[in-house]
Design an enzyme around this catalytic site. Structure first.
Site, short mmCIF file in Angstrom:
data_model
loop_
_atom_site.label_atom_id
_atom_site.label_comp_id
_atom_site.label_asym_id
_atom_site.label_seq_id
_atom_site.Cartn_x
_atom_site.Cartn_y
_atom_site.Cartn_z
N HIS A 43 -2.39 2.87 -6.10
CA HIS A 43 -2.89 1.51 -5.85
C HIS A 43 -2.78 0.61 -7.08
O HIS A 43 -2.87 -0.61 -6.97
CB HIS A 43 -4.35 1.59 -5.38
CG HIS A 43 -4.58 0.95 -4.05
ND1 HIS A 43 -3.89 1.32 -2.91
CD2 HIS A 43 -5.39 -0.07 -3.67
CE1 HIS A 43 -4.29 0.58 -1.90
NE2 HIS A 43 -5.19 -0.27 -2.33
N LYS B 175 -2.13 -2.07 7.96
CA LYS B 175 -3.28 -1.48 8.65
C LYS B 175 -3.36 -2.00 10.08
O LYS B 175 -3.09 -3.17 10.33
CB LYS B 175 -4.57 -1.84 7.90
CG LYS B 175 -4.81 -1.00 6.65
CD LYS B 175 -6.17 -1.30 6.09
CE LYS B 175 -6.48 -0.41 4.89
NZ LYS B 175 -7.79 -0.72 4.30
N ARG C 189 0.87 -1.18 0.00
CA ARG C 189 0.00 0.00 0.00
C ARG C 189 0.90 1.23 0.00
O ARG C 189 2.06 1.16 0.41
CB ARG C 189 -0.87 0.04 1.27
CG ARG C 189 -1.83 -1.13 1.42
CD ARG C 189 -2.60 -1.00 2.74
NE ARG C 189 -3.56 -2.09 2.91
CZ ARG C 189 -3.35 -3.19 3.63
NH1 ARG C 189 -2.19 -3.34 4.27
NH2 ARG C 189 -4.27 -4.12 3.74
N TYR D 163 -9.50 -10.39 -7.14
CA TYR D 163 -8.53 -10.69 -8.21
C TYR D 163 -8.88 -11.95 -8.98
O TYR D 163 -8.42 -12.12 -10.10
CB TYR D 163 -7.11 -10.77 -7.61
CG TYR D 163 -6.73 -9.44 -7.03
CD1 TYR D 163 -6.48 -8.35 -7.86
CD2 TYR D 163 -6.71 -9.23 -5.66
CE1 TYR D 163 -6.19 -7.10 -7.34
CE2 TYR D 163 -6.43 -7.99 -5.12
CZ TYR D 163 -6.17 -6.92 -5.96
OH TYR D 163 -5.91 -5.68 -5.45
N ARG E 175 -0.21 -2.08 -6.82
CA ARG E 175 -0.64 -3.14 -5.88
C ARG E 175 -1.64 -4.08 -6.58
O ARG E 175 -1.53 -5.31 -6.48
CB ARG E 175 -1.25 -2.49 -4.65
CG ARG E 175 -1.74 -3.46 -3.57
CD ARG E 175 -2.05 -2.66 -2.31
NE ARG E 175 -2.96 -3.30 -1.39
CZ ARG E 175 -2.59 -4.13 -0.42
NH1 ARG E 175 -1.31 -4.45 -0.27
NH2 ARG E 175 -3.47 -4.65 0.41
N HIS F 88 -4.29 -8.73 3.58
CA HIS F 88 -5.75 -8.64 3.68
C HIS F 88 -6.24 -9.43 4.89
O HIS F 88 -5.83 -10.58 5.08
CB HIS F 88 -6.41 -9.24 2.42
CG HIS F 88 -6.37 -8.33 1.24
ND1 HIS F 88 -6.52 -8.79 -0.06
CD2 HIS F 88 -6.18 -7.00 1.14
CE1 HIS F 88 -6.42 -7.76 -0.90
NE2 HIS F 88 -6.23 -6.66 -0.19
#
Length: 299
Positions: free
Chosen positions: A244, A172, A148, A279, A247, A270
């Site tokens: 992004h 995150k 990210r 994806y 990524r 994730h």
């Protein structure tokens, strides 16, 4: 009354959920919107008497209709989180948001670069300028490891294990993960460190930050946006690219190549596999295009 609960909720988000300052502010903003609506429409309504119909009126209100569906969904998520906190603290006995539904969102598939386009993008950077070597290293790392933007700008020198081909990434919620890094990215990090970074004097507090701006501080997310936009223009790429994009391209190229979805989830950091599954949808488009291009019955 609201302010007391909101103060407690803020501490809960910071300490128990380990959310970033930006995320905490976004959640509190959502609660402010809701409390303003209630004060205006139902000034006599006590906190414990809030019911589903009040929440539904808030969703139908003109102030919320100004937001796009994705923003409305995020605001609802924020309000649900707040009421969940109130339940955890035994402030409320029942949760009026249980049956509250967010607007259905179409999962937008992001623009993705082909492998040749990524090569074009990376090779379009002017290495004769000092920032060129830094910019090449940043974009190489973002594509090589699927970082990210925030993870790339906050990458620390002591979290580089380039001799064994790994970097430690703070994602995150301050969650750490070890991510493999490719030879090309390692090469450009070393070139940047040895030729550019070594001559810079970092500002106090940024001594360990890998990528520095001219003032010796960390780069901003906006700066990365400009770097990638300029590289895209120089490369003649007409797609709508943003930080992004690299990524997304990283993940898509892995899935198209047959990578295990759990491994991709781990590398992207994730929390849920459903986020990574976007994806597989991109991959289905790729499969369809392949058939249309090569299968005699699809012409």
């Amino acid at each position: 009354m609201w302010q007391t609960y909101i103060k407690g909720y803020k501490s809960y988000l910071q300490l128990e959920k380990s959310l970033s300052k930006h995320s905490v502010e976004a959640y509190l903003h959502d609660i402010d919107l809701f409390s303003l609506f209630l004060n205006e429409k139902f000034p006599e309504l006590s906190f414990e008497k809030i019911e589903l119909e009040h929440l539904q009126q808030f969703l139908a209100s003109a102030s919320l209709q100004e937001f796009a569906a994705a923003s409305q969904a995020r605001i609802i998520s924020g309000i649900k989180s707040f009421f969940k906190y109130l339940m955890l603290e035994d402030i409320l006995k029942s949760n009026p948001t249980d049956l509250l539904e967010a607007p259905k969102l179409k999962r937008a598939l992001p623009d993705v670069l082909g492998i040749e386009e990524v090569e074009l993008l990376l090779s379009s950077i002017d290495h004769s300028k000092p920032e060129g070597q830094r910019n090449r290293a940043i974009l190489e790392v973002m594509y090589s490891s699927g970082l990210r933007v925030s993870e790339a700008v906050n990458l620390e020198i002591t979290n580089l294990y380039l001799d064994i081909g790994f970097i430690r990434v703070i994602g995150k919620g301050n969650k750490e993960r070890l991510v493999p890094i490719g030879d090309e990215a390692v090469k450009y990090i070393n070139l940047y460190k040895e030729n550019i970074r070594v001559h810079q004097v970092p500002k106090k507090g940024f001594e360990n930050t890998l990528f520095l701006n001219r003032r010796g501080a960390a780069l901003s997310r906006v700066m990365i946006f400009y770097i990638i936009k300029e590289a895209g223009l120089n490369a003649g790429i007409r797609k709508n690219i943003h930080p992004h994009t690299l990524r997304h391209s990283f993940a898509t190229h892995l899935v198209e190549g047959g990578a295990d979805l759990r491994a991709v989830q781990e590398m992207l950091g994730h929390e849920s596999i459903t986020t990574t599954e976007i994806y597989t949808h991109l991959d289905r488009n790729f499969l369809r295009m392949t058939l249309e291009k090569y299968h005699p019955r699809f012409h």
